[in-house]
Motif scaffolding. Structure first.
Motif, PDB file in Angstrom:
ATOM      1  N   THR A 168       0.861  -1.173   0.000  1.00 38.31           N
ATOM      2  CA  THR A 168       0.000   0.000   0.000  1.00 38.31           C
ATOM      3  C   THR A 168       0.898   1.224   0.000  1.00 38.31           C
ATOM      4  N   ALA A 169       0.654   2.141  -0.921  1.00 37.34           N
ATOM      5  CA  ALA A 169       1.542   3.272  -1.129  1.00 37.34           C
ATOM      6  C   ALA A 169       0.961   4.549  -0.537  1.00 37.34           C
ATOM      7  N   LYS A 170       1.790   5.565  -0.532  1.00 37.05           N
ATOM      8  CA  LYS A 170       1.396   6.869  -0.009  1.00 37.05           C
ATOM      9  C   LYS A 170       0.126   7.361  -0.696  1.00 37.05           C
ATOM     10  N   GLY A 171      -0.798   7.857   0.110  1.00 37.73           N
ATOM     11  CA  GLY A 171      -2.023   8.418  -0.437  1.00 37.73           C
ATOM     12  C   GLY A 171      -3.137   7.408  -0.618  1.00 37.73           C
ATOM     13  N   SER A 172      -2.892   6.123  -0.329  1.00 41.52           N
ATOM     14  CA  SER A 172      -3.979   5.135  -0.388  1.00 41.52           C
ATOM     15  C   SER A 172      -4.690   5.106   0.957  1.00 41.52           C
ATOM     16  N   ARG A 173      -5.997   4.809   0.915  1.00 43.70           N
ATOM     17  CA  ARG A 173      -6.789   4.831   2.146  1.00 43.70           C
ATOM     18  C   ARG A 173      -7.791   3.676   2.164  1.00 43.70           C
ATOM     19  N   ASP A 174      -8.034   3.189   3.382  1.00 42.68           N
ATOM     20  CA  ASP A 174      -9.088   2.191   3.613  1.00 42.68           C
ATOM     21  C   ASP A 174      -8.892   0.942   2.762  1.00 42.68           C
ATOM     22  N   THR A 175      -7.713   0.349   2.882  1.00 42.80           N
ATOM     23  CA  THR A 175      -7.396  -0.887   2.168  1.00 42.80           C
ATOM     24  C   THR A 175      -7.632  -2.070   3.096  1.00 42.80           C
ATOM     25  N   VAL A 176      -8.276  -3.115   2.573  1.00 46.01           N
ATOM     26  CA  VAL A 176      -8.481  -4.354   3.320  1.00 46.01           C
ATOM     27  C   VAL A 176      -7.733  -5.470   2.598  1.00 46.01           C
ATOM     28  N   VAL A 177      -6.818  -6.127   3.307  1.00 40.02           N
ATOM     29  CA  VAL A 177      -6.053  -7.257   2.780  1.00 40.02           C
ATOM     30  C   VAL A 177      -6.477  -8.469   3.595  1.00 40.02           C
ATOM     31  N   ILE A 178      -7.238  -9.383   2.998  1.00 38.70           N
ATOM     32  CA  ILE A 178      -7.905 -10.413   3.793  1.00 38.70           C
ATOM     33  C   ILE A 178      -7.813 -11.787   3.128  1.00 38.70           C
ATOM     34  N   ASN A 179      -7.474 -12.778   3.937  1.00 37.45           N
ATOM     35  CA  ASN A 179      -7.527 -14.197   3.558  1.00 37.45           C
ATOM     36  C   ASN A 179      -6.673 -14.530   2.331  1.00 37.45           C
ATOM     37  N   ASN A 180      -5.533 -13.872   2.178  1.00 41.30           N
ATOM     38  CA  ASN A 180      -4.615 -14.187   1.085  1.00 41.30           C
ATOM     39  C   ASN A 180      -3.557 -15.178   1.559  1.00 41.30           C
ATOM     40  N   ARG A 181      -2.983 -15.922   0.611  1.00 39.59           N
ATOM     41  CA  ARG A 181      -1.874 -16.836   0.886  1.00 39.59           C
ATOM     42  C   ARG A 181      -0.642 -16.300   0.183  1.00 39.59           C
ATOM     43  N   LEU A 182       0.320 -15.817   0.963  1.00 42.02           N
ATOM     44  CA  LEU A 182       1.527 -15.206   0.424  1.00 42.02           C
ATOM     45  C   LEU A 182       2.713 -16.104   0.732  1.00 42.02           C
TER      46      LEU A 182
END
Length: 631
Positions: free
Chosen positions: A350-364
């Motif tokens: 997530t970079a500068k100026g991004s807002r309200d990000t949801v990162v959910i249930n991923n397999r990294l």
């Protein structure tokens, strides 16, 4: 007789007709007045877009799509780069959905790379043994048999004093096959560890490649990845679902002031420097249920920092050598690939100026950085993800961010599972809620929580740094050398008065806090540390901290019934941590500090008289999925 011949001809034609692979049913359906469009590599852009007359390109389908439309990609491979700029709405989103096999495999593939014709390779023994060149420049990624080859910057190893001197790319290419390089106290077999390199820094208008083992690239499937993203989403309320994305410098980039309400869901994303980039201006982005991998041609990535505690676990010779290779892979991607001392490999950023990000249930899996919450990101939720085998960090929170929630994630075998970066910069204080996570490390290796502090000569250095508010609650930390590393600047300064550790379990961790006596023996250095279980390790090698609460449970050995490996955790039902916590859904007190209720914990979040310590579990022997159901 004629009827029999006709039936035979129909049967033959049916048998010869290309068959659609078995697949799961599509899930998305149009809303509002949206259309349903099909795309196939065997289609035609003059077609109607129906399942019987599919279009040939996603670009044509997007021209015809309106808000509420669903574009279904039939099984197949498209060599393409796509920008999705349509403006849909919350009620009528625009969805692009790929096909999935019964086993979950991805059947619809967007590939940003271009195959190399074997005859295009030119042997360049003048540049080094087994070096080959192509008459192209500005390659975003180099792929050999579907694996990413490491980029080699023109001047490698020059950013820190980890090597004796900087190496130029031309010199590296000349190294013999068995060449070793001294890194820390390891002799690293360079080509065997890195697997191969490509660079544009040796001759003008050429890209050169050298593979380990003296392999000839003309005998392999080689592709050149595009610069920039394979898919760029600049519109609003767009969903990219169940698609394989590969072969670019970036996988998916979501960016721009119009990028609102976009979703990347159920995709398989690999290759490149950034697999998913939530860029400047993106709002309400959802990255959900994806499989994201590095697919690196070289050595496996993962934890490499060994225990330096007196009496701590010491690795066997083979484990020690393995750790050295993983550590050098980290160093290579940070200082040799980029030439900028910045990690050149991130799965989700997530970079500068991004807002309200949801990162959910991923397999990294695999690479340098799992989830990077970078400078200026705002209001990010990281929930229910598996994050494993990263040689730098599982997740990092840089300066200038606010209001971050980590809930129910599983971290394993990342050199630093959580890195808090540039903590003594004069920025606004960070607020982080880290709850219900399982953080696991191999025995005697890796750090669970690491703090990065700037040196006094750095322009952003601040002696009176902000009081960051960070809550660690109901987490289970397993194995590893250190849970939390405390920099000298914090130990000799004001410490971390805004930190609270409550209702956690530290099982088999050699030391919870790796810190100087000044941090342990001065009151107020930590905001609160109580209702925690420490078993099979110590809080600190210098003894019991003066700020440790009276309700902590300590045992020099791990209670019977505890066991874990990289996929499963078995915990006893009735050990000392059962019903030993404090209710966080109500205002609570630790020492002299009174805390408000934690909004993340709603009343009734536990059963019994008191909550159990650590991350929630449903069974005595639970897989990760049972420990952390999706929320």
């Amino acid at each position: 007789m004629k009827k029999l011949l006709l039936l035979m001809m129909v049967a033959i034609l049916t048998a010869c007709r290309p068959q659609t692979p078995a697949q799961r049913p599509y899930q998305a359906t149009p809303t509002g007045e949206g259309a349903l469009l099909y795309v196939s590599p065997n289609g035609s852009d003059r077609g109607t877009g129906s399942e019987q007359e599919p279009l040939a390109t996603l670009e044509e389908a997007l021209k015809r799509a309106t808000p509420g439309s669903v574009v279904r990609l039939l099984p197949g491979l498209w060599h393409t780069r796509v920008e999705i700029h349509q403006q849909a709405s919350r009620e009528t989103p625009l969805t692009i959905e790929g096909a999935r096999g019964p086993d979950g495999s991805w059947l619809s593939i967007l590939d940003g790379s271009t195959a190399v014709t074997p005859s295009d390779w030119k042997a360049r023994p003048d540049l080094g043994p087994h070096v080959y060149s192509l008459p192209v420049r500005e390659v975003g990624a180099m792929l050999v048999d579907g694996k990413s080859v490491a980029h080699l910057h023109k001047e490698a190893g020059s950013q820190k004093g980890e090597t004796e001197r900087p190496y130029r790319a031309a010199e590296v290419l000349q190294w013999p096959e068995g060449h070793t390089i001294r890194w820390r106290d390891f002799d690293i077999p360079f080509w065997n560890t890195i697997g191969g390199v490509y660079t544009e820094a040796v001759t003008p208008q050429e890209t050169v490649l050298r593979l380990a083992g003296g392999r000839n690239p003309a005998e392999h499937d080689v592709a050149l990845g595009s610069s920039g993203p394979v898919v760029r989403m600049t519109g609003s309320f767009l969903t990219l679902k169940d698609v394989a994305i590969q072969g670019g410098e970036y996988g998916v980039e979501i960016t721009g002031e119009n990028a609102v309400g976009n979703t990347v869901e159920g995709c398989f994303i690999r290759h490149g420097r950034r697999r998913v980039l939530v860029g400047e201006g993106a709002q309400e982005t959802r990255v959900a249920g994806n499989r994201i991998e590095n697919s690196f041609i070289g050595h496996l990535t993962g934890a490499w920092g060994e225990s330096n505690l007196e009496g701590g676990h010491r690795l066997a010779e083979a484990e020690h050598a393995e750790a050295g290779k993983k550590g050098f892979v980290y160093y290579y991607f940070k200082y040799w690939a980029s030439g900028t001392s910045i990690s050149d490999d991130v799965s989700i950023q997530t970079a500068k100026g991004s807002r309200d990000t949801v990162v959910i249930n991923n397999r990294l899996k695999g690479g340098l950085v799992g989830i990077g919450i970078y400078d200026g990101s705002s209001r990010v939720k990281v929930i229910g993800n598996e994050i494993r085998h990263f040689s730098s960090v599982g997740t990092v929170v840089r300066n200038g961010v606010d209001t971050i929630l980590y809930d129910g994630n599983f971290f394993y075998d990342c050199n630093l599972n959580l890195r808090l970066h540039q903590m003594n910069m004069a920025e606004a204080p960070r607020e982080i809620c880290y709850v219900r996570n399982v953080s696991m490390q191999p025995e005697g290796m890796g750090t669970h929580i690491f703090h990065h502090f700037l040196a006094p000569e750095h322009s952003g250095y601040a002696r009176d740094y902000p009081v960051h508010k960070i809550l660690f609650a109901h987490n289970t930390f397993l194995g590893g050398a250190k849970v939390m590393s405390v920099p000298t600047e914090a130990a000799e300064g004001k410490g971390f008065p805004g930190y609270t550790f409550v209702n956690n379990r530290f099982i088999g961790c050699e030391a919870v806090f790796w810190a100087r006596e000044s941090f342990i023996n001065r009151s107020g250095m930590l905001g609160g540390f109580d209702y925690n279980q420490i078993a099979g390790g110590v809080v600190n090698r210098h003894g019991r901290p003066v700020w440790q609460g009276e309700h902590c449970l300590e045992s020099p050995t791990i209670p019977e019934g505890w066991a874990w490996n990289e996929t499963d955790v078995t915990q006893p039902r009735d050990d000392a941590g059962r019903h030993a916590g404090i209710d966080l859904s109500r205002p609570y007190q630790i020492g002299d500090h009174r805390y408000p209720a934690v909004p993340t914990f709603e009343p009734g979040y536990f059963t019994g008289p008191k909550p159990d310590l650590g991350a929630p579990s449903l069974n005595d022997s639970s897989s990760y999925a049972h420990l952390h159901p999706a929320r």
